[in-house]
Every structure is written in C-alpha cells, then in structure tokens.
Design an enzyme around this catalytic site. Structure first.
Site, mmCIF file in Angstrom:
data_model
loop_
_atom_site.group_PDB
_atom_site.id
_atom_site.type_symbol
_atom_site.label_atom_id
_atom_site.label_comp_id
_atom_site.label_asym_id
_atom_site.label_seq_id
_atom_site.Cartn_x
_atom_site.Cartn_y
_atom_site.Cartn_z
ATOM 1 N N TYR B 32 0.861 -0.795 -0.137
ATOM 2 C CA TYR B 32 -0.177 0.215 0.175
ATOM 3 C C TYR B 32 0.804 1.197 0.020
ATOM 4 O O TYR B 32 1.032 2.489 0.831
ATOM 5 C CB TYR B 32 -0.982 0.183 1.145
ATOM 6 C CG TYR B 32 -2.303 0.846 1.003
ATOM 7 C CD1 TYR B 32 -3.448 0.099 0.217
ATOM 8 C CD2 TYR B 32 -2.559 1.893 1.280
ATOM 9 C CE1 TYR B 32 -4.000 0.688 -0.403
ATOM 10 C CE2 TYR B 32 -3.554 2.819 0.341
ATOM 11 C CZ TYR B 32 -4.730 1.990 0.414
ATOM 12 O OH TYR B 32 -5.273 2.445 -0.240
ATOM 13 N N LEU B 33 1.876 1.674 -1.009
ATOM 14 C CA LEU B 33 2.461 2.523 -1.262
ATOM 15 C C LEU B 33 1.838 3.736 -0.713
ATOM 16 O O LEU B 33 1.240 4.506 -1.945
ATOM 17 C CB LEU B 33 3.448 2.038 -2.526
ATOM 18 C CG LEU B 33 4.428 0.485 -2.713
ATOM 19 C CD1 LEU B 33 4.997 1.077 -3.601
ATOM 20 C CD2 LEU B 33 5.184 0.097 -1.368
ATOM 21 N N HIS B 34 2.445 4.705 -0.584
ATOM 22 C CA HIS B 34 2.777 6.273 -0.531
ATOM 23 C C HIS B 34 4.098 6.604 -1.099
ATOM 24 O O HIS B 34 5.427 6.369 -0.694
ATOM 25 C CB HIS B 34 1.770 6.607 0.543
ATOM 26 C CG HIS B 34 2.994 5.931 1.677
ATOM 27 N ND1 HIS B 34 4.305 6.228 2.386
ATOM 28 C CD2 HIS B 34 2.461 5.191 3.167
ATOM 29 C CE1 HIS B 34 4.928 6.183 3.213
ATOM 30 N NE2 HIS B 34 3.212 5.666 3.978
ATOM 31 N N GLU B 35 4.216 8.106 -0.942
ATOM 32 C CA GLU B 35 5.521 8.719 -0.905
ATOM 33 C C GLU B 35 6.731 8.535 0.026
ATOM 34 O O GLU B 35 7.704 8.353 -0.843
ATOM 35 C CB GLU B 35 5.238 10.396 -1.089
ATOM 36 C CG GLU B 35 4.631 10.854 -2.679
ATOM 37 C CD GLU B 35 4.298 11.927 -2.190
ATOM 38 O OE1 GLU B 35 5.381 13.287 -2.267
ATOM 39 O OE2 GLU B 35 2.903 12.666 -2.095
ATOM 40 N N GLY B 36 5.916 8.321 1.301
ATOM 41 C CA GLY B 36 7.355 8.162 2.412
ATOM 42 C C GLY B 36 8.093 7.060 1.749
ATOM 43 O O GLY B 36 8.919 7.015 1.452
ATOM 44 N N HIS B 37 6.718 5.648 0.604
ATOM 45 C CA HIS B 37 7.658 4.815 0.862
ATOM 46 C C HIS B 37 8.733 4.546 -0.261
ATOM 47 O O HIS B 37 10.290 4.352 -0.460
ATOM 48 C CB HIS B 37 6.810 3.230 0.136
ATOM 49 C CG HIS B 37 6.317 2.402 1.407
ATOM 50 N ND1 HIS B 37 4.903 3.196 1.329
ATOM 51 C CD2 HIS B 37 6.141 2.175 2.180
ATOM 52 C CE1 HIS B 37 4.471 2.404 2.264
ATOM 53 N NE2 HIS B 37 5.608 1.847 2.535
ATOM 54 N N GLN B 153 10.899 0.209 15.513
ATOM 55 C CA GLN B 153 10.936 -0.879 15.285
ATOM 56 C C GLN B 153 13.217 -0.807 14.623
ATOM 57 O O GLN B 153 13.959 -1.752 14.400
ATOM 58 C CB GLN B 153 10.822 -0.921 13.602
ATOM 59 C CG GLN B 153 10.361 -1.743 12.532
ATOM 60 C CD GLN B 153 9.457 -1.656 11.208
ATOM 61 O OE1 GLN B 153 8.344 -2.540 11.672
ATOM 62 N NE2 GLN B 153 10.277 -0.773 9.868
ATOM 63 N N ARG B 187 -1.585 3.740 7.025
ATOM 64 C CA ARG B 187 -3.179 3.634 7.942
ATOM 65 C C ARG B 187 -3.506 4.956 8.382
ATOM 66 O O ARG B 187 -5.064 4.259 8.081
ATOM 67 C CB ARG B 187 -2.888 3.124 9.559
ATOM 68 C CG ARG B 187 -2.177 1.788 9.232
ATOM 69 C CD ARG B 187 -2.011 0.991 11.042
ATOM 70 N NE ARG B 187 -1.656 0.347 11.484
ATOM 71 C CZ ARG B 187 -0.755 -0.457 11.056
ATOM 72 N NH1 ARG B 187 0.286 0.057 11.992
ATOM 73 N NH2 ARG B 187 -0.647 -2.221 11.784
#
Lengths: 281, 281
Positions: B32-37, B153, B187
């Site tokens: 569920y990729l977004h710009e952060g990824h 993490q 999320r």
C-alpha cells in the site's frame, strides 16, 4: 592453521575466501577434542575447501547449576589436534566478543524444545540456537557439521535453518563410540573409574531395545520400561529420562510403527551423559 | 521489473546477482505504497545495483485484536509504483511460503522492546524481528532500508543485526510528511475527514516540544505534559502514550540533557497513529 579470536577478523577471512570461490565448512565445538570431533573435522575437510572449527564454551546454554565453570578446556592441545586434522582456522572468541555490553537478542525454537533435554535444561536450546545462529552469520559456511549424539540439538538447528531461511546445509555425522560402546563426550573425563565401567549401560540398553523391536515388541511403554531395567543394572546410574519419541517432532508416541527415537539421559554422580539411537522396525 | 513469490526463486535470483558482483538493496514493506515508501526506494536504487522490495503483510507482528485482516492492500498499484521507481524485484510471498507447517522459530530482542509500542503491542516486535531476519536471509542484501517513523522498529532491527552478527548495513531514512505535517502512513487511509484534519496535532506537538526545549525546558515530565495538552486540543484524539526516552535504550529519562526521543502513539477512533522526533538541546 591460523587462530582467529575476533568476529571482525574472521569475517574478513571468510569474505576473502568466498570471493575466491572457496567452499567453507564450519564445525562448532566447545573444545576438549576427542576422536568423535576428529571424525567430524575429517568429514568437513573432505567436503570443503576451507574448514573452520570454532571453540567456544557458550555460557548462554548452561543453566545456573550446570558445569560451565568446570567444563574441561585444553586450548593448546585442541589446536594441535585441529592442525593435525587439517583444520584451516580455529575461531576462538572470548565471551565478551560474542556477548558484548547490552547484548539482547535470542533465537527461540519452540515446541521441539519442550521435550527430552529441553524439558530439563531450561533455556539450554535458546542458548544453543542463538550461538549457532551467530556462528553461521560470522563464518558464512556452505555446510555445518553436527553429531547425531546431540540428536535434539541437531533437530533444533535444522528447524532454525529451515524456519529462518538460512543459506547453508546441516550435515549430521554418526556418534563415535569407545571400544565398549560408550558414546564419546568431553564430559566422560568427569567419570570415576567405577562410573566409567558402568556407563556402558547406555549403549547396551539401546541395543537391547532394538533387539526387542526386532523380536516384535512395538509398545513404547514396554520398550522404555525394559530400557530402564537394563540401565538400573548399573548401581551408580540415575536415570533422568529414557524416552521413545517421534523422530522429527520429538513428542512421545505410543508405539513404534516404522521408526522412533530412543533417547537417554543418565547421571553418574554429577556427570550427566546422553545417548540415543533410532529404533527401526 | 519482475515479481517473485517463492523463497526458492528469490534466492536463485540473488545468488546469481551476487556471483556477478552486484550490490543488493532490500526495502521490506507491507505494501500500500505512498510517497514515503517511494523516497526509500529512491535511496536504495541510488545506492545499489539491484533493489528488491518485499511486500508482505506479516501476520506474526499483528495482535489478535489488531488490523491484520483489514490492513489496506493494493498489489497491482504497488507494482506499478515500484516499477516506475525502478525497483528490480518485488518479492511477494504468501503467508504459507513464509510460515509453513510446523514453523517454530522466533527472534526475540529483549529490553528495548519493553517500552513504547512494545509495551502495548504484545509480541509485535518478536514478529517484526523474525520476519526481518527471514527476509535478510532470503534476500541477502548489502543494505536494508527502514524509515525513522518506526523508530523503535529501527532500533530493534539494528540491535538484532549487531547481536546476531548479520552481514548487512541498516540505512535509516527520514519520515516523509504530508504538506500539513502528518507523517505518511498506509493507515492514514482509515481516517475520516474530521480525524484526518485533527491528526496534524501529532507533528504539531513534536514541534511544540522542540520549541520548549529551545526555550530552556529540560524536564521530561513537563515536556510530556505540554505535548499531551497540545494533542488534547484535538477532540477526537486518544493518547496511548507520549513519552520522552533515551534514544538508544528507549527507557524513560528525567531530563533532556543533550538529546532524547519524543515518541507518540495516538488513536483516532480505531486508527492508531505513531510519530516521533529527536529533541535536541
């Protein structure tokens, strides 16, 4: 043969060998070598370009009341024997090198560690899995060599390698025995001469069990009872367990259908000996 | 770009690349990729010959009452975005491929997992450490990429790599934010429009804390209280924790002497958001 004591130097050595295309065999030991060890070294030397033998008495696999402090050590003699057997590298880190300040990570193999030695030596296999995982990452072997005498340990290591997708093969080598049948072990040195003489009951009782299976006995309960009777002929023996279990999952079974593991742990004084055999129908 | 779904095929691919001398970057994701990824992919593509992105919603890091089943998934779109960003391989195993029958091995990082999210999400970091260990062994990367947003993490993974002597570097990338400051997260899609509007308080409260430090405030207790006051301005926010802790060991501290981690977990309805920043004196 060279002796390396730091993770950094060992990795440097291994990476260089790997770049050159060499295959690497690792034989993890706690030292105090006997002929059983030599047979595993021979196997590794035969199958790999480079053989690394680690010598590390791993504190995390000993319980608080176990024999970590008095575990027999003879580093000079181990190096002589290793060199004669054509080991290329002895990796001998100290405890701080392996477990530095703020060390906090453990590898835990569940289920199969609930039985046999795992049920009696709390935390033992967590210590084993953790140090073996570390040694695999440090030494990057193509193959690692373990002895069938430590059957449950072998299953734990195999499970870990499979579950964590590690990149090596586990080679299991047969137990090497003294001429009277006693499985070779560094701990045999603890035995008094009377205990040593009586310790032969372990291997004898394994043979008794197989003969009973050959004669048609299938009940695990009956077989275990006969094994205990045999061991009790040795007046100095204290049975910790004599169990017949599934070869893979190590849980108790009712009857021996095709094959089963017969595993023993017997104390003579403070000395705890283990042995095992696969019963085959 | 190719998609690989089995451990066997992925290892075969990686071994071939390694023999040819290629460097490998791994970016483990739950999809569920977004710009952060994308920013992490870009970093890996820049630094390595080959970039592998894993997509695996890992069941062992979700608690029984958490959002494993409804975690957002869009594999087709993820592949499109990954290909555009020049990922070489998407590794997308299913759950059985990663956790086959009789799976039994877990990697447990102790101490630093007692605090913050570790204290509230039982077993979460054991699941994280285990799956990351597996992915490292499967993908054999030279570098693996993680985001600062998941600060605890990152610390757990770094600790594991150090303790288990793993052969790779961990690269930590900055948190990428929406224009109003909200940290990007898969999320965020759960948020209603009211919740989304109010969710900006997380990043705002981080800035408030740094301003207080700049103005001379050193008491962790006072700073945490002011942060909580700021967050509570958002009427839909339920604070799970707002804590100031040591950057390495993650335990609570009394005062901010040189630097400290300010970590937040805040719920909006059923949606749990986290954010953090390093407070610097």
């Amino acid at each position: 043969m060279i002796v390396i004591s730091t993770v950094y130097d060992l990795k440097k050595y291994v990476i260089d060998k790997r770049i050159k295309g060499a295959t690497i065999g690792l034989f993890p030991t706690m030292g105090y070598l006997h002929e059983g060890h030599i047979s595993l070294i021979n196997r590794s030397v035969e199958e790999n370009d480079v053989t690394i033998m680690s010598i590390f008495v791993n504190p995390t696999q000993f319980g608080p009341n176990e024999d970590f402090d008095k575990y027999p050590r003879d580093f000079a003699n181990d190096c002589k024997l290793a060199e004669n057997a054509e080991v290329d590298v002895v990796f001998a880190p100290n405890v701080t090198e392996m477990y530095p300040n703020n060390y906090n990570t453990y590898v835990d193999v569940q289920n199969i560690t609930q039985f046999l030695c795992g049920a009696r030596r709390e935390g033992h296999f967590k210590g084993v899995a953790t140090v073996v995982c570390k040694l695999f990452n440090i030494c990057m072997p193509h193959r690692a060599y373990f002895c069938q005498k430590d059957y449950q340990q072998v299953q734990v290591v195999k499970r870990m390698v499979l579950d964590l997708n590690m990149n090596l093969d586990i080679v299991v080598c047969p137990t090497i025995r003294e001429s009277d049948g006693l499985a070779m072990s560094s701990r045999n040195v603890y035995l008094s001469s009377d205990e040593r003489a009586q310790a032969v009951v372990l291997s004898q009782s394994l043979m008794v069990a197989q003969k009973l299976v050959d004669a048609g006995e299938r009940s695990a309960k009956v077989l275990a009872m006969k094994v205990e009777q045999e061991i009790k002929k040795a007046t100095l023996a204290n049975i910790e367990y004599a169990e017949i279990v599934d070869c893979e999952l190590l849980n108790r079974i009712e009857s021996v259908d095709t094959k089963a593991l017969l595993a023993l742990a017997v104390k003579f004084g403070n000395t705890r000996l283990i042995d095992n055999s696969i019963l085959e129908v």
